[in-house]
Motif scaffolding. Structure first.
Motif, PDB file in Angstrom:
ATOM      1  N   CYS A  63       3.659   1.250  -9.797  1.00 48.72           N
ATOM      2  CA  CYS A  63       2.378   1.949  -9.948  1.00 48.72           C
ATOM      3  C   CYS A  63       2.370   3.283  -9.221  1.00 48.72           C
ATOM      4  CB  CYS A  63       1.222   1.077  -9.465  1.00 48.72           C
ATOM      5  SG  CYS A  63       1.223   0.755  -7.691  1.00 48.72           S
ATOM      6  N   ASP A  64       3.286   3.492  -8.256  1.00 51.82           N
ATOM      7  CA  ASP A  64       3.280   4.753  -7.509  1.00 51.82           C
ATOM      8  C   ASP A  64       4.684   5.272  -7.201  1.00 51.82           C
ATOM      9  OD1 ASP A  64       4.001   2.874  -5.639  1.00 51.82           O
ATOM     10  OD2 ASP A  64       2.582   3.513  -4.101  1.00 51.82           O
ATOM     11  N   HIS A 121       1.597   8.075  -3.590  1.00 48.92           N
ATOM     12  CA  HIS A 121       0.331   7.658  -4.172  1.00 48.92           C
ATOM     13  C   HIS A 121      -0.637   8.823  -4.306  1.00 48.92           C
ATOM     14  CE1 HIS A 121      -0.558   7.328   0.195  1.00 48.92           C
ATOM     15  NE2 HIS A 121      -1.743   7.747  -0.178  1.00 48.92           N
ATOM     16  N   SER A 125      -0.564   7.771 -10.187  1.00 45.63           N
ATOM     17  CA  SER A 125      -1.577   6.731 -10.359  1.00 45.63           C
ATOM     18  C   SER A 125      -1.031   5.636 -11.261  1.00 45.63           C
ATOM     19  CB  SER A 125      -2.848   7.319 -10.988  1.00 45.63           C
ATOM     20  OG  SER A 125      -3.420   8.295 -10.155  1.00 45.63           O
ATOM     21  N   PRO A 126      -1.513   4.397 -11.095  1.00 49.41           N
ATOM     22  CA  PRO A 126      -1.047   3.325 -11.972  1.00 49.41           C
ATOM     23  C   PRO A 126      -1.513   3.515 -13.417  1.00 49.41           C
ATOM     24  CG  PRO A 126      -2.644   2.508 -10.345  1.00 49.41           C
ATOM     25  CD  PRO A 126      -2.499   3.961 -10.138  1.00 49.41           C
ATOM     26  N   ARG A 127      -0.794   2.886 -14.331  1.00 51.62           N
ATOM     27  CA  ARG A 127      -1.192   2.853 -15.739  1.00 51.62           C
ATOM     28  C   ARG A 127      -1.490   4.246 -16.291  1.00 51.62           C
ATOM     29  NH1 ARG A 127      -4.836  -1.961 -18.032  1.00 51.62           N
ATOM     30  NH2 ARG A 127      -3.576  -3.713 -17.360  1.00 51.62           N
ATOM     31  N   THR A 158       3.382   4.843 -15.739  1.00 54.60           N
ATOM     32  CA  THR A 158       3.485   4.058 -14.511  1.00 54.60           C
ATOM     33  C   THR A 158       2.966   2.632 -14.746  1.00 54.60           C
ATOM     34  OG1 THR A 158       1.392   5.082 -13.846  1.00 54.60           O
ATOM     35  CG2 THR A 158       3.416   5.950 -12.849  1.00 54.60           C
ATOM     36  N   ASP A 160       1.328  -1.364 -13.515  1.00 54.94           N
ATOM     37  CA  ASP A 160       0.145  -1.945 -12.880  1.00 54.94           C
ATOM     38  C   ASP A 160       0.411  -2.201 -11.403  1.00 54.94           C
ATOM     39  OD1 ASP A 160      -0.971  -2.097 -15.432  1.00 54.94           O
ATOM     40  OD2 ASP A 160      -0.250  -4.150 -15.744  1.00 54.94           O
ATOM     41  N   TYR A 161      -0.666  -2.569 -10.684  1.00 53.07           N
ATOM     42  CA  TYR A 161      -0.491  -3.055  -9.322  1.00 53.07           C
ATOM     43  C   TYR A 161       0.449  -4.262  -9.329  1.00 53.07           C
ATOM     44  CZ  TYR A 161      -4.501  -0.424  -7.428  1.00 53.07           C
ATOM     45  OH  TYR A 161      -5.360   0.555  -7.001  1.00 53.07           O
ATOM     46  N   HIS A 217      -8.108   0.757 -11.483  1.00 52.03           N
ATOM     47  CA  HIS A 217      -7.333   1.288 -12.604  1.00 52.03           C
ATOM     48  C   HIS A 217      -5.977   0.596 -12.727  1.00 52.03           C
ATOM     49  CE1 HIS A 217      -6.270   4.082 -15.706  1.00 52.03           C
ATOM     50  NE2 HIS A 217      -5.255   4.587 -15.028  1.00 52.03           N
ATOM     51  N   GLY A 218      -5.449   0.113 -11.601  1.00 46.84           N
ATOM     52  CA  GLY A 218      -4.140  -0.532 -11.619  1.00 46.84           C
ATOM     53  C   GLY A 218      -4.163  -2.024 -11.831  1.00 46.84           C
TER      54      GLY A 218
END
Length: 379
Positions: A63-64, A121, A125-127, A158, A160-161, A217-218
């Protein structure tokens, strides 16, 4: 090895996506035009051209962070001292044209062995879909840089968490969850048409649907996990569900043990707020061995159903050993049940309170500035 340098530029006419970069930590950087024209410096034009990165590959995407590598011709390879990486969010054709565009991120890295890890980070950003292009550079004795042409532009998205990030979120949620209060039912509010459709077209069942994009968002469950949203919070003074709801005046109530029991697994899904003092925790209830359970096992932190700070199910220590249930007082729980639910297993009735539309969390965006519910990765 992580990228050691970072620079931002709002006007950058020479990068492949947005233009030129000037790293404020360096004296000067000369870059190529996207069409390959060189800086107007006779001494540089007489030198052998630097190799252009080819066949760029992106791997190990989180994600980052991501890893990047490429191929290069052997010519003048020993002269390369730095890499310039042009990283930008991919433009969305449906985005608001009046919204200020994201400032492109330019990374300046020493010429370390490839693949190279890009991590941060504050700019990833994720997704999120990104474009990336690379130049090779050679630092000169006068502090200027000779540079190659830009590489081709590569796109990637990118991730997901991970469970590591979700555990960090969960620790923050635990810190404000508060004491545990008893509950006896789960409830779900909708309009009359929803329940009529369930009876007439779905064999008297409420069917799971894909979770919307509310929350972080992630979150790995947004847009992917199928389920039914239930509430379980009770009013402090009555011990019963509140009579107001954002989602409709018709309420389905079911005894807690019908959805939550020792044959059910419980997972932490998310922690967020919507620019208000209220904080929400998303939990997932999945019958053991179900498709929803298998989905969550791979992506979400599992909770001990008898001992956690959000929602518990345990047998009474005295009496007949019946199941008792408790929920956290100081967060609003949104419980996703991953299987269909028959209306015959509970009751549907109209609430006496109001439909508070302003409290709806449908597709609600998380406040990225809240220190209580954000972690140090992309929001």
């Amino acid at each position: 090895m992580e990228v050691p340098g970072l620079a931002h530029s709002i006007t950058s006419p020479l990068s492949p996506c947005e233009g030129m970069i000037k790293d404020l930590s360096l004296d000067a950087i000369q870059l190529c035009e996207r069409d390959g024209s060189k800086a107007q410096d006779g001494s540089l034009s007489e030198m052998e051209e630097l190799p252009v990165p080819q066949n760029i590959k992106i791997s190990n995407i989180t994600c980052d962070s991501f890893k990047i590598c490429w191929d290069m011709e052997a010519r003048s390879k020993e002269r390369i001292t730095h890499y310039f990486i042009d990283l930008n969010k991919k433009e969305n054709k449906n985005s608001n044209k009046f919204k200020h565009k994201d400032v492109p991120t330019k990374l300046v890295a020493k010429a370390v062995p490839l693949p190279m890890t890009v991590r941060g980070h504050w700019f990833l950003s994720p997704r999120t879909e990104y474009t990336v292009a690379v130049q090779t550079a050679s630092k000169q004795t006068d502090g200027d840089y000779a540079i190659s042409e830009w590489s081709e532009i590569i796109e990637f998205c990118t991730a997901d968490y991970s469970t590591v990030h979700l555990n960090q979120l969960m620790e923050k949620a635990v810190a404000i969850a508060g004491r545990m209060l008893p509950l006896s039912v789960f409830y779900r509010n909708q309009n009359k048409e929803y329940f009529d459709h369930a009876r007439e077209a779905q064999e008297n069942r409420m069917l799971p649907s894909v979770k919307d994009n509310s929350g972080s968002h992630g979150s790995p469950i947004s847009g992917k996990l199928e389920g039914l949203f239930f509430s379980c919070n009770t009013e402090f003074n009555t011990g019963k569900p509140p009579q107001d709801s954002p989602y409709g005046r018709q309420r389905f109530e079911v005894q807690a043990n019908a959805l939550f029991n020792p044959d059910t697994n419980l997972y932490f899904g998310d922690f967020y707020c919507m620019y208000t003092a209220y904080h929400y925790v998303i939990l997932v209830l999945a019958p053991k061995g179900s498709s929803g359970d298998e989905f969550c096992k791979q992506r979400l932190p599992a909770l001990d159903i008898t001992n956690n700070r959000f929602l518990t199910c345990k047998k009474e220590e005295e009496g007949d050993g019946a199941l008792v249930f408790h929920h956290a007082q100081d967060v609003i729980l949104e419980v996703i049940y991953t299987e269909p639910v028959d209306l015959a297993s509970g009751t549907v009735a109209e609430i006496s309170g109001h439909q508070l539309m302003s409290m709806s969390t449908v597709n609600a965006k998380k406040d990225p500035s809240c220190k209580t519910c954000n972690i140090s990765v992309g929001r």
